[in-house]
Design a protein around this motif. Structure first.
Motif, PDB file in Angstrom:
ATOM      1  N   LEU A   8       0.809  -1.218   0.000  1.00 45.72           N
ATOM      2  CA  LEU A   8       0.000   0.000   0.000  1.00 45.72           C
ATOM      3  C   LEU A   8       0.841   1.267   0.000  1.00 45.72           C
ATOM      4  O   LEU A   8       0.297   2.358  -0.111  1.00 45.72           O
ATOM      5  N   GLY A   9       2.157   1.134   0.122  1.00 44.25           N
ATOM      6  CA  GLY A   9       3.015   2.323   0.074  1.00 44.25           C
ATOM      7  C   GLY A   9       4.386   2.035   0.664  1.00 44.25           C
ATOM      8  O   GLY A   9       4.505   1.325   1.657  1.00 44.25           O
ATOM      9  N   GLY A  10       5.424   2.562   0.029  1.00 48.11           N
ATOM     10  CA  GLY A  10       6.781   2.426   0.555  1.00 48.11           C
ATOM     11  C   GLY A  10       7.523   1.201   0.088  1.00 48.11           C
ATOM     12  O   GLY A  10       8.645   0.939   0.561  1.00 48.11           O
ATOM     13  N   GLY A  11       6.937   0.422  -0.821  1.00 45.53           N
ATOM     14  CA  GLY A  11       7.578  -0.809  -1.272  1.00 45.53           C
ATOM     15  C   GLY A  11       8.941  -0.562  -1.901  1.00 45.53           C
ATOM     16  O   GLY A  11       9.135   0.407  -2.638  1.00 45.53           O
ATOM     17  N   GLY A  12       9.891  -1.435  -1.604  1.00 47.49           N
ATOM     18  CA  GLY A  12      11.252  -1.305  -2.120  1.00 47.49           C
ATOM     19  C   GLY A  12      12.234  -0.842  -1.060  1.00 47.49           C
ATOM     20  O   GLY A  12      13.452  -1.017  -1.216  1.00 47.49           O
ATOM     21  N   THR A  13      11.722  -0.265   0.040  1.00 48.61           N
ATOM     22  CA  THR A  13      12.622   0.208   1.097  1.00 48.61           C
ATOM     23  C   THR A  13      12.904  -0.867   2.134  1.00 48.61           C
ATOM     24  O   THR A  13      13.538  -0.593   3.155  1.00 48.61           O
ATOM     25  N   ASP A  14      12.417  -2.091   1.886  1.00 44.73           N
ATOM     26  CA  ASP A  14      12.621  -3.200   2.824  1.00 44.73           C
ATOM     27  C   ASP A  14      13.818  -4.070   2.460  1.00 44.73           C
ATOM     28  O   ASP A  14      14.039  -5.104   3.095  1.00 44.73           O
ATOM     29  N   LEU A  15      14.611  -3.654   1.458  1.00 43.32           N
ATOM     30  CA  LEU A  15      15.822  -4.401   1.126  1.00 43.32           C
ATOM     31  C   LEU A  15      16.962  -3.981   2.053  1.00 43.32           C
ATOM     32  O   LEU A  15      17.129  -2.785   2.335  1.00 43.32           O
ATOM     33  N   PRO A  16      17.754  -4.941   2.537  1.00 40.03           N
ATOM     34  CA  PRO A  16      18.871  -4.595   3.433  1.00 40.03           C
ATOM     35  C   PRO A  16      19.826  -3.568   2.838  1.00 40.03           C
ATOM     36  O   PRO A  16      20.376  -2.741   3.578  1.00 40.03           O
ATOM     37  N   SER A  17      20.030  -3.597   1.519  1.00 41.18           N
ATOM     38  CA  SER A  17      20.948  -2.650   0.882  1.00 41.18           C
ATOM     39  C   SER A  17      20.481  -1.213   1.049  1.00 41.18           C
ATOM     40  O   SER A  17      21.273  -0.282   0.925  1.00 41.18           O
ATOM     41  N   TYR A  18      19.197  -1.022   1.353  1.00 40.57           N
ATOM     42  CA  TYR A  18      18.684   0.324   1.628  1.00 40.57           C
ATOM     43  C   TYR A  18      18.540   0.581   3.127  1.00 40.57           C
ATOM     44  O   TYR A  18      19.069   1.561   3.657  1.00 40.57           O
TER      45      TYR A  18
END
Length: 327
Positions: free
Chosen positions: A12-22
């Motif tokens: 629902l929002g913010g997807g992609g910021t859950d990768l360890p590299s970020y």
């Protein structure tokens, strides 16, 4: 016989910021929702000495170390299950590779099943972290932690991915009326394309590790969209939420040339002309499901299905990964 189920999810929002590299450098945040489409696992003891595994393929092996399916092999090792007179079968409501987090749902369902076999109680946080350990640490998949956590917890949940690896889970604070309106006006359509999330996310992962300014600025903005989406939903401003989906999709496409294609862009434009406030491709991109928030869902549904896309209707799931049968 043990049967477990684990829900698939939408972002629902913010997807992609859950990768360890970020998140290891910048902390991630996103809002996700579990839906009533599931991955199921069954486990039962047999009268043969081999381990029998049925998924899209079938394996029959004498020991767990010889299992080809990497997640099943590592899960059995993690829980130190050395029994061989077992049959494990998986099935799902939605095919893999369609952006709804099926790999994370599979892993949490598998671990929940194996814990039940061992008669262990396991908290959703522990279940999700074990699933992440298998997929990210042991198997080195360049993916995030969203899928495992929302599958384990269920509901509409805000996740903060801390730089030390800890994940904080907080329920989205929405009114009952907003919840029902959101559920009624979100529409999912299958594009007909399947893809590997790992291959698309690897590009983002590599750019983040190289400290690419373009990639990091993109993810910073998307994280802010996650906060704004949370605020819009908690205020009950669903039109604003739908508009933010549209912005999110524009920025998501900038992260990779593989994120969309001409057909997907045409379907997206068609939806915006026919009652959609905003939308995006669910998951890593490249295929899977288009999701729209609709002001006029009847008109939208008619236009998009006439273009050849299949709608999948859903409700939210508030139970997370659970044991359905244990006997």
């Amino acid at each position: 016989m043990i049967i477990s189920r684990s829900p698939l999810r939408i972002s629902l929002g913010g997807g992609g910021t859950d990768l360890p590299s970020y998140y290891r450098d910048h902390e991630g945040f996103l809002v996700a929702a579990a839906i009533d489409k599931y991955v199921y696992l069954t486990l039962h003891e047999t009268f043969v000495e081999d381990i029998i595994i049925k998924y899209s393929q079938m394996e029959r092996v004498p020991t767990a170390d010889e299992i080809e399916h990497p997640i099943i092999r590592e899960a059995l090792r993690m829980l130190e299950i050395r029994e061989t007179n077992l049959e494990l079968t998986s099935m799902a409501d939605i095919p893999a590779g369609t952006g709804l987090g099926s790999s994370g749902s599979f892993t949490t369902a598998l671990l929940k099943t194996l814990h039940a076999y061992r008669k262990n109680l396991v908290h959703p946080e522990e279940l999700a972290e074990q699933a992440c350990h298998i997929e990210l640490d042991l198997l080195k998949d360049p993916i995030g932690k969203q899928d495992q956590y929302i599958a384990a917890y269920g509901g509409l949940t805000c996740f903060t991915f801390c730089s030390n690896g800890k994940v904080l889970a907080d329920p989205l604070k929405v009114s009952t009326e907003t919840l029902f309106d959101l559920e009624d006006n979100l529409l999912l359509f299958f594009t007909g394309y399947s893809r590997s999330a790992s291959s698309i996310l690897k590009e983002q992962d590599d750019e983040s590790k190289k400290k690419s300014d373009d990639m990091l600025q993109n993810l910073h903005f998307v994280k802010d969209l996650g906060f704004r989406s949370r605020d819009a939903l908690e205020k009950g401003d669903l039109y604003e939420f739908g508009s933010l989906m549209n912005v999110h999709w524009d920025f998501k496409k900038q992260r990779s040339g593989s994120m969309s294609n001409g057909r997907i862009d045409e379907w997206y434009a068609l939806a915006l002309r026919n009652g959609a406030v905003g939308g995006k491709l669910i998951g890593a991109g490249g295929g899977g499901f288009l999701m729209f928030y609709a002001e006029d869902k009847v008109r939208l549904r008619r236009a998009v299905t006439a273009a050849g896309l299949k709608e999948v209707r859903f409700r939210f799931d508030f139970e997370g990964t659970k044991i359905v049968v244990a006997s």
